[in-house]
Design a protein around this motif. Structure first.
Motif, mmCIF file in Angstrom:
data_model
loop_
_atom_site.group_PDB
_atom_site.id
_atom_site.type_symbol
_atom_site.label_atom_id
_atom_site.label_comp_id
_atom_site.label_asym_id
_atom_site.label_seq_id
_atom_site.Cartn_x
_atom_site.Cartn_y
_atom_site.Cartn_z
ATOM 1 N N TYR A 128 -3.236 3.699 -2.798
ATOM 2 C CA TYR A 128 -3.132 2.748 -3.901
ATOM 3 C C TYR A 128 -2.572 1.464 -3.309
ATOM 4 N N TYR A 129 -3.205 0.350 -3.598
ATOM 5 C CA TYR A 129 -2.748 -0.882 -2.955
ATOM 6 C C TYR A 129 -3.056 -2.080 -3.828
ATOM 7 N N GLN A 130 -2.239 -3.113 -3.662
ATOM 8 C CA GLN A 130 -2.419 -4.348 -4.412
ATOM 9 C C GLN A 130 -2.000 -5.550 -3.573
ATOM 10 N N ALA A 131 -2.738 -6.628 -3.726
ATOM 11 C CA ALA A 131 -2.387 -7.908 -3.107
ATOM 12 C C ALA A 131 -1.892 -8.814 -4.220
ATOM 13 N N ILE A 132 -0.681 -9.329 -4.037
ATOM 14 C CA ILE A 132 -0.020 -10.059 -5.126
ATOM 15 C C ILE A 132 0.746 -11.267 -4.565
ATOM 16 N N ASN A 138 -6.596 -1.733 -6.022
ATOM 17 C CA ASN A 138 -7.630 -0.723 -5.878
ATOM 18 C C ASN A 138 -6.971 0.592 -5.488
ATOM 19 N N GLY A 139 -7.762 1.636 -5.472
ATOM 20 C CA GLY A 139 -7.305 2.937 -5.007
ATOM 21 C C GLY A 139 -8.504 3.723 -4.545
ATOM 22 N N SER A 140 -8.312 4.684 -3.666
ATOM 23 C CA SER A 140 -9.434 5.472 -3.178
ATOM 24 C C SER A 140 -8.959 6.833 -2.697
ATOM 25 N N THR A 141 -9.902 7.771 -2.640
ATOM 26 C CA THR A 141 -9.642 9.098 -2.110
ATOM 27 C C THR A 141 -10.469 9.272 -0.854
ATOM 28 N N ARG A 142 -9.849 9.709 0.227
ATOM 29 C CA ARG A 142 -10.530 9.890 1.499
ATOM 30 C C ARG A 142 -10.305 11.314 1.993
ATOM 31 N N PHE A 143 -10.787 11.610 3.188
ATOM 32 C CA PHE A 143 -10.649 12.956 3.732
ATOM 33 C C PHE A 143 -9.199 13.418 3.746
ATOM 34 N N ASP A 144 -8.280 12.572 4.220
ATOM 35 C CA ASP A 144 -6.920 13.017 4.494
ATOM 36 C C ASP A 144 -5.835 12.243 3.758
ATOM 37 N N PHE A 145 -6.223 11.343 2.872
ATOM 38 C CA PHE A 145 -5.218 10.624 2.093
ATOM 39 C C PHE A 145 -5.816 10.116 0.794
ATOM 40 N N GLY A 171 0.832 -1.200 0.000
ATOM 41 C CA GLY A 171 0.000 0.000 0.000
ATOM 42 C C GLY A 171 0.861 1.241 0.000
ATOM 43 N N VAL A 172 0.518 2.204 -0.845
ATOM 44 C CA VAL A 172 1.184 3.502 -0.832
ATOM 45 C C VAL A 172 0.112 4.548 -0.542
ATOM 46 N N TYR A 173 0.287 5.258 0.573
ATOM 47 C CA TYR A 173 -0.664 6.268 1.027
ATOM 48 C C TYR A 173 -0.011 7.646 0.928
ATOM 49 N N TYR A 174 -0.680 8.540 0.230
ATOM 50 C CA TYR A 174 -0.198 9.911 0.107
ATOM 51 C C TYR A 174 -1.049 10.817 0.998
ATOM 52 N N GLY A 175 -0.400 11.709 1.726
ATOM 53 C CA GLY A 175 -1.105 12.554 2.686
ATOM 54 C C GLY A 175 -1.822 13.720 2.047
ATOM 55 N N ALA A 180 4.334 10.568 2.066
ATOM 56 C CA ALA A 180 3.819 9.233 1.754
ATOM 57 C C ALA A 180 4.262 8.201 2.777
ATOM 58 N N VAL A 181 3.478 7.136 2.824
ATOM 59 C CA VAL A 181 3.799 5.947 3.614
ATOM 60 C C VAL A 181 3.727 4.745 2.690
ATOM 61 N N LEU A 182 4.719 3.899 2.747
ATOM 62 C CA LEU A 182 4.723 2.634 2.031
ATOM 63 C C LEU A 182 4.574 1.517 3.060
ATOM 64 N N VAL A 183 3.578 0.669 2.873
ATOM 65 C CA VAL A 183 3.364 -0.475 3.754
ATOM 66 C C VAL A 183 3.510 -1.759 2.947
ATOM 67 N N VAL A 184 4.263 -2.701 3.478
ATOM 68 C CA VAL A 184 4.400 -4.018 2.875
ATOM 69 C C VAL A 184 4.067 -5.041 3.954
#
Length: 483
Positions: free
Chosen positions: A127-131, A117-124, A68-72, A227-231
């Motif tokens: 973009y994320y993928q399960a592979i 998938n990807g989404s837009t929320r209040f504060d971020f 997952g990559v989350y942009y602030g 940004a935050v990258l989560v693995v």
């Protein structure tokens, strides 16, 4: 607000990476605090020199990984006169990058049997993928490729402006109860423009976005220091960090990372509005209260109040409004509902409720019953049984989130706590925070935050169509503030 899910054959389900401890016993009738740690999620936290936050949560139960990559940058942070811009940009991120052409990112996921998938929320925006875990390096490279070199062209912009406008028309303008109440309530309840504008976007402002706007937005906000990258999953943390340093390390930080003031003043008058919806077959009612600041004891109490009042068949409002009075078949709502979870936001937020009801019952009658439920919570201490049941609900929802087969829920929590609190390890303290809530704190919080002067109410009436282009907000409403 979510980009459609692209699915291919993905035969895997991640198990909860946790150690479950037995609940502590308590004397009959006592309010037992949940034991401090029930689910221990492995968390490694790193930061690159360019500011990128990296969270790794290894889980070897199945050979899959979730990135997952989350942009602030979310829709409440988008520029003035560019409503809907954050959501538009979410779509732009799938239009190609320096080394991956248009739709090739999606094709790469599909070719490897993954889900994205990807989404837009209040504060971020995320973009994320399960592979499959053996492709982890490939998708770290792909995410880095679009972080450093998005294909910003007039053709792509024009194409996605059309896509987003059609999405607004389908989901809001041409839909019964379109935008009600999830778009309407924030616009009426909040006073700060950043919290109160139409974040799906005015069609004219979506059209007005220029290539220069897009490039500036990308340069300022789609940068490693925002940004935050989560693995999470079947990965070797040391190996992952090697790949991350290689692909993300050279990307320069943003030099102009600035954010607006999104604070809200204390609401001191009840707000009411009426919205006309030509497509709605029945009237509807929605209400909202501003919630306590995040990460406070009162916020934890509000989380349990939400569970006691509106979540589940045993909730107080369901018992009264559905089972006893028969006003409706369902009462919906929550904190940050329906656009996210109670945990994945970073600023002022609402606790809301809504129902569709028959024309034979008035909104005032429904509100009187809501007020009676609230008043009981404000006047009397909740029983040990009900409070413990709410705490059990909170724990169950947390386990459901962590045990999601694609790990999207786990990634979302880790990314949110890293992005907003610089503390992804908080995921392992959530139960303790909820467990410390007492009946006295529930009553105190209900008195302060469920007061009528902290409430916003919208009545939806079937009837004549609203003026063209305005149905995505509350412009057809007549608003009054009452003490």
């Amino acid at each position: 607000m979510k980009l459609g899910i692209y699915r291919a054959a993905f035969l895997a389900a991640a198990s909860l990476a946790a150690v479950i401890a037995p609940a502590a016993s308590a004397a009959p009738g006592a309010v037992a605090a949940l034991s401090p740690v029930k689910a221990e999620v492995p968390v490694e936290y790193h930061k690159l020199a360019n500011g990128l936050k990296v969270v790794i949560s290894p889980d070897r139960s199945v050979p899959t990984a979730t990135i997952g990559v989350y942009y602030g940058i979310g829709f409440r942070l988008e520029p003035r006169n560019r409503t809907g811009f954050a959501h538009l940009f979410e779509h732009m991120m799938f239009q190609g990058s320096k080394n991956l052409g248009k739709a090739e990112f999606i094709g790469l996921v599909n070719a490897n049997g993954g889900v994205l998938n990807g989404s837009t929320r209040f504060d971020f925006t995320n973009y994320y993928q399960a592979i499959p875990s053996n492709t982890t390096e490939t998708f770290l490279w792909a995410e880095a490729d679009r972080m450093k070199g998005l294909a910003i062209t007039q053709e792509n912009l024009t194409n996605q402006q059309g896509v987003v406008k059609n999405e607004v028309k389908v989901n809001v303008l041409n839909q019964p109860y379109g935008g009600f109440p999830w778009l309407d309530l924030p616009q009426l309840a909040n006073t700060n423009w950043y919290n109160a504008h139409n974040f799906y976007g005015d069609l004219k402002e979506i059209d007005a976005a220029t290539l220069g706007d897009v490039q500036q937005f990308f340069d300022e906000y789609y940068a490693p220091n925002n940004a935050v990258l989560v693995v999470a999953g079947d990965v070797n943390p040391a190996q992952v960090m090697g790949w991350v340093e290689r692909y993300f390390g050279p990307i320069p930080a943003s030099r102009n990372l600035q954010f607006p003031d999104i604070s809200e003043p204390r609401q001191t008058q009840e707000k009411r509005a009426v919205k006309t919806d030509a497509l709605a077959p029945q009237p509807a009612l929605a209400w909202a209260y501003h919630v306590p600041p995040k990460n406070t004891p009162e916020w934890a109490a509000m989380r349990l109040i939400d569970l006691m009042l509106i979540q589940g068949a045993d909730s107080r409002l369901t018992k009264v409004l559905v089972n006893e009075k028969g006003y409706t078949g369902n009462v919906s709502g929550g904190i940050n509902w329906p656009l996210g979870s109670p945990y994945d936001y970073n600023g002022p937020m609402l606790w809301s409720g809504t129902l569709i009801h028959g024309a034979d019952v008035t909104d005032d009658a429904i509100l009187a019953d809501v007020d009676a439920v609230v008043k009981d919570l404000q006047d009397n201490l909740v029983s040990a049984t009900e409070l413990n049941r709410a705490k059990t609900k909170a724990r169950s929802e947390l386990y459901d989130t962590l045990g999601d087969g694609y790990r999207f829920g786990l990634v979302n929590l880790l990314a949110s706590f890293a992005l907003f609190d610089d503390d992804p390890g908080r995921i392992n303290r959530l139960e303790a925070e909820i467990g410390q809530v007492t009946p006295e704190l529930i009553r105190k919080t209900a008195r302060e935050y469920l007061r009528p002067t902290n409430r916003t109410i919208i009545s939806l009436k079937p009837g004549a169509a609203a003026p063209s282009g305005e149905a995505a907000a509350v412009p057809t409403a007549t608003t009054t503030a009452t003490k």
